[in-house]
Design a protein around this motif. Sequence first.
Motif, PDB file in Angstrom:
ATOM      1  N   ALA A   1      -9.691   5.516  14.517  1.00  0.00           N
ATOM      2  CA  ALA A   1      -8.654   6.141  13.689  1.00  0.00           C
ATOM      3  C   ALA A   1      -9.274   6.946  12.552  1.00  0.00           C
ATOM      4  O   ALA A   1     -10.354   6.601  12.042  1.00  0.00           O
ATOM      5  CB  ALA A   1      -7.721   5.073  13.124  1.00  0.00           C
TER       6      ALA A   1
ATOM      7  N   GLN B   1     -12.933  -5.756  14.894  1.00  0.00           N
ATOM      8  CA  GLN B   1     -12.526  -4.657  14.011  1.00  0.00           C
ATOM      9  C   GLN B   1     -13.632  -4.347  13.007  1.00  0.00           C
ATOM     10  O   GLN B   1     -14.352  -5.250  12.575  1.00  0.00           O
ATOM     11  CB  GLN B   1     -11.242  -5.036  13.260  1.00  0.00           C
TER      12      GLN B   1
ATOM     13  N   ARG C   1       1.508  -6.927  18.181  1.00  0.00           N
ATOM     14  CA  ARG C   1       1.615  -5.501  18.526  1.00  0.00           C
ATOM     15  C   ARG C   1       2.262  -5.276  19.869  1.00  0.00           C
ATOM     16  O   ARG C   1       2.278  -6.153  20.723  1.00  0.00           O
ATOM     17  CB  ARG C   1       0.297  -4.764  18.407  1.00  0.00           C
TER      18      ARG C   1
ATOM     19  N   LEU D   1       1.762  -0.212  11.317  1.00  0.00           N
ATOM     20  CA  LEU D   1       1.419   1.026  12.019  1.00  0.00           C
ATOM     21  C   LEU D   1       2.426   1.375  13.109  1.00  0.00           C
ATOM     22  O   LEU D   1       2.931   0.479  13.794  1.00  0.00           O
ATOM     23  CB  LEU D   1       0.051   0.856  12.717  1.00  0.00           C
TER      24      LEU D   1
ATOM     25  N   MET E   1       1.684  -7.024  10.806  1.00  0.00           N
ATOM     26  CA  MET E   1       0.747  -8.057  10.343  1.00  0.00           C
ATOM     27  C   MET E   1       1.381  -8.884   9.247  1.00  0.00           C
ATOM     28  O   MET E   1       2.269  -8.428   8.529  1.00  0.00           O
ATOM     29  CB  MET E   1      -0.580  -7.435   9.877  1.00  0.00           C
TER      30      MET E   1
ATOM     31  N   HIS F   1     -10.091   3.142  10.331  1.00  0.00           N
ATOM     32  CA  HIS F   1     -10.117   1.901  11.100  1.00  0.00           C
ATOM     33  C   HIS F   1     -10.744   2.119  12.488  1.00  0.00           C
ATOM     34  O   HIS F   1     -10.519   3.149  13.113  1.00  0.00           O
ATOM     35  CB  HIS F   1      -8.681   1.401  11.253  1.00  0.00           C
TER      36      HIS F   1
ATOM     37  N   ILE G   1      -1.160 -11.170  13.561  1.00  0.00           N
ATOM     38  CA  ILE G   1      -0.995  -9.789  14.032  1.00  0.00           C
ATOM     39  C   ILE G   1      -0.134  -9.819  15.279  1.00  0.00           C
ATOM     40  O   ILE G   1      -0.242 -10.736  16.103  1.00  0.00           O
ATOM     41  CB  ILE G   1      -2.356  -9.134  14.331  1.00  0.00           C
TER      42      ILE G   1
ATOM     43  N   ILE H   1       0.838  -1.214   0.000  1.00  0.00           N
ATOM     44  CA  ILE H   1       0.000   0.000   0.000  1.00  0.00           C
ATOM     45  C   ILE H   1       0.868   1.258   0.000  1.00  0.00           C
ATOM     46  O   ILE H   1       2.072   1.189   0.284  1.00  0.00           O
ATOM     47  CB  ILE H   1      -0.972   0.038   1.219  1.00  0.00           C
TER      48      ILE H   1
ATOM     49  N   VAL I   1       2.180  -1.924  15.331  1.00  0.00           N
ATOM     50  CA  VAL I   1       1.414  -3.092  14.876  1.00  0.00           C
ATOM     51  C   VAL I   1       2.099  -3.699  13.651  1.00  0.00           C
ATOM     52  O   VAL I   1       2.467  -2.982  12.711  1.00  0.00           O
ATOM     53  CB  VAL I   1      -0.041  -2.699  14.519  1.00  0.00           C
TER      54      VAL I   1
HETATM   55  C1  HEM Z   1      -4.651  -1.455   4.520  1.00  0.00           C
HETATM   56  C2  HEM Z   1      -5.206  -4.634   8.107  1.00  0.00           C
HETATM   57  C3  HEM Z   1      -5.220  -1.046  11.327  1.00  0.00           C
HETATM   58  C4  HEM Z   1      -5.325   2.119   7.698  1.00  0.00           C
HETATM   59  C5  HEM Z   1      -4.806  -2.631   5.222  1.00  0.00           C
HETATM   60  C6  HEM Z   1      -4.871  -3.951   4.613  1.00  0.00           C
HETATM   61  C7  HEM Z   1      -5.037  -4.822   5.621  1.00  0.00           C
HETATM   62  C8  HEM Z   1      -5.071  -4.083   6.860  1.00  0.00           C
HETATM   63  C9  HEM Z   1      -5.181  -6.331   5.502  1.00  0.00           C
HETATM   64  C10 HEM Z   1      -4.799  -4.254   3.112  1.00  0.00           C
HETATM   65  C11 HEM Z   1      -3.387  -4.523   2.648  1.00  0.00           C
HETATM   66  C12 HEM Z   1      -3.352  -4.981   1.217  1.00  0.00           C
HETATM   67  O1  HEM Z   1      -4.324  -4.747   0.486  1.00  0.00           O
HETATM   68  O2  HEM Z   1      -2.337  -5.551   0.809  1.00  0.00           O
HETATM   69  C13 HEM Z   1      -5.216  -3.925   9.285  1.00  0.00           C
HETATM   70  C14 HEM Z   1      -5.264  -4.529  10.604  1.00  0.00           C
HETATM   71  C15 HEM Z   1      -5.254  -3.520  11.510  1.00  0.00           C
HETATM   72  C16 HEM Z   1      -5.219  -2.287  10.759  1.00  0.00           C
HETATM   73  C17 HEM Z   1      -5.309  -6.018  10.877  1.00  0.00           C
HETATM   74  C18 HEM Z   1      -5.253  -3.560  13.021  1.00  0.00           C
HETATM   75  C19 HEM Z   1      -4.694  -4.540  13.714  1.00  0.00           C
HETATM   76  C20 HEM Z   1      -5.280   0.132  10.623  1.00  0.00           C
HETATM   77  C21 HEM Z   1      -5.377   1.443  11.225  1.00  0.00           C
HETATM   78  C22 HEM Z   1      -5.404   2.327  10.228  1.00  0.00           C
HETATM   79  C23 HEM Z   1      -5.327   1.586   8.975  1.00  0.00           C
HETATM   80  C24 HEM Z   1      -5.420   1.762  12.728  1.00  0.00           C
HETATM   81  C25 HEM Z   1      -5.485   3.796  10.446  1.00  0.00           C
HETATM   82  C26 HEM Z   1      -6.097   4.625   9.678  1.00  0.00           C
HETATM   83  C27 HEM Z   1      -5.126   1.418   6.533  1.00  0.00           C
HETATM   84  C28 HEM Z   1      -5.052   2.051   5.224  1.00  0.00           C
HETATM   85  C29 HEM Z   1      -4.833   1.024   4.314  1.00  0.00           C
HETATM   86  C30 HEM Z   1      -4.800  -0.212   5.076  1.00  0.00           C
HETATM   87  C31 HEM Z   1      -5.206   3.538   4.934  1.00  0.00           C
HETATM   88  C32 HEM Z   1      -4.629   1.166   2.808  1.00  0.00           C
HETATM   89  C33 HEM Z   1      -5.808   1.680   2.092  1.00  0.00           C
HETATM   90  C34 HEM Z   1      -6.711   0.619   1.638  1.00  0.00           C
HETATM   91  O3  HEM Z   1      -6.394   0.004   0.613  1.00  0.00           O
HETATM   92  O4  HEM Z   1      -7.741   0.364   2.297  1.00  0.00           O
HETATM   93  N1  HEM Z   1      -4.922  -2.744   6.585  1.00  0.00           N
HETATM   94  N2  HEM Z   1      -5.191  -2.577   9.433  1.00  0.00           N
HETATM   95  N3  HEM Z   1      -5.242   0.258   9.263  1.00  0.00           N
HETATM   96  N4  HEM Z   1      -4.946   0.080   6.410  1.00  0.00           N
HETATM   97 FE1  HEM Z   1      -4.972  -1.255   7.915  1.00  0.00          FE
END
Ligand code: HEM
Length: 163
Positions: free
Chosen positions: A56, A87, A127, A154, A143, A66, A125, A31, A141
Amino acid sequence: AVDLNPAMLPLEWLLGTWESDEPGQGSFPTISPFHYNETLYFTHVGQPVINFMFNAFHAESKKPLHRESGFIRIQPGTNNVAFIIAQNSGLVEIEEGELEGQKLTLQSRALARTSFTKQPYVQQISRVFQLRSDGRLEQTVFMALENQPLTQHLHITYRRASS
Ligand code: HEM
């Protein structure tokens, strides 16, 4: 106000509301890097449990992103801490780990998701929460996805907004 259940005294330092002091950094190999703000709420009602909610927001657009919420328990007579987490993405998890002073290191033990969660699926995960000597709380964090080893997603620091 209700007294904190004595079982939760080792985690008393977490209680209250925490706001990111500067935008947190999000990244992952798949990303674009991003910045976010986050508010954490840790509360209790006298049970041997801490209740939490993490919200968030995108740092620039302020859009809600998130969210997670859940419960924290301590295995009686040990330093073993469990987070029971839901979540907004459709993922639920159990994380467990050890409390060492004011540092908590957690690993996921169980993950489950809705049937229609987007792939790639989260596989693991990990953290770390740490209360630093300057009074800031820090969360990192990591993953692992189906096609990506355990990698940082993160990093953020918070200042106490209220107790
Ligand atoms: C993307 C998991 C927390 C913001 C992702 C992806 C996963 C993920 C699986 C997609 C990666 C991919 O497509 O290759 C998680 C998990 C979290 C977490 C398990 C907590 C344990 C957060 C938090 C934020 C956040 C706190 C804060 C804003 C984003 C953003 C993206 C993303 C902006 C990329 C945009 C998108 O394609 O949706 N996350 N996330 N995440 N995460 Fe997280």
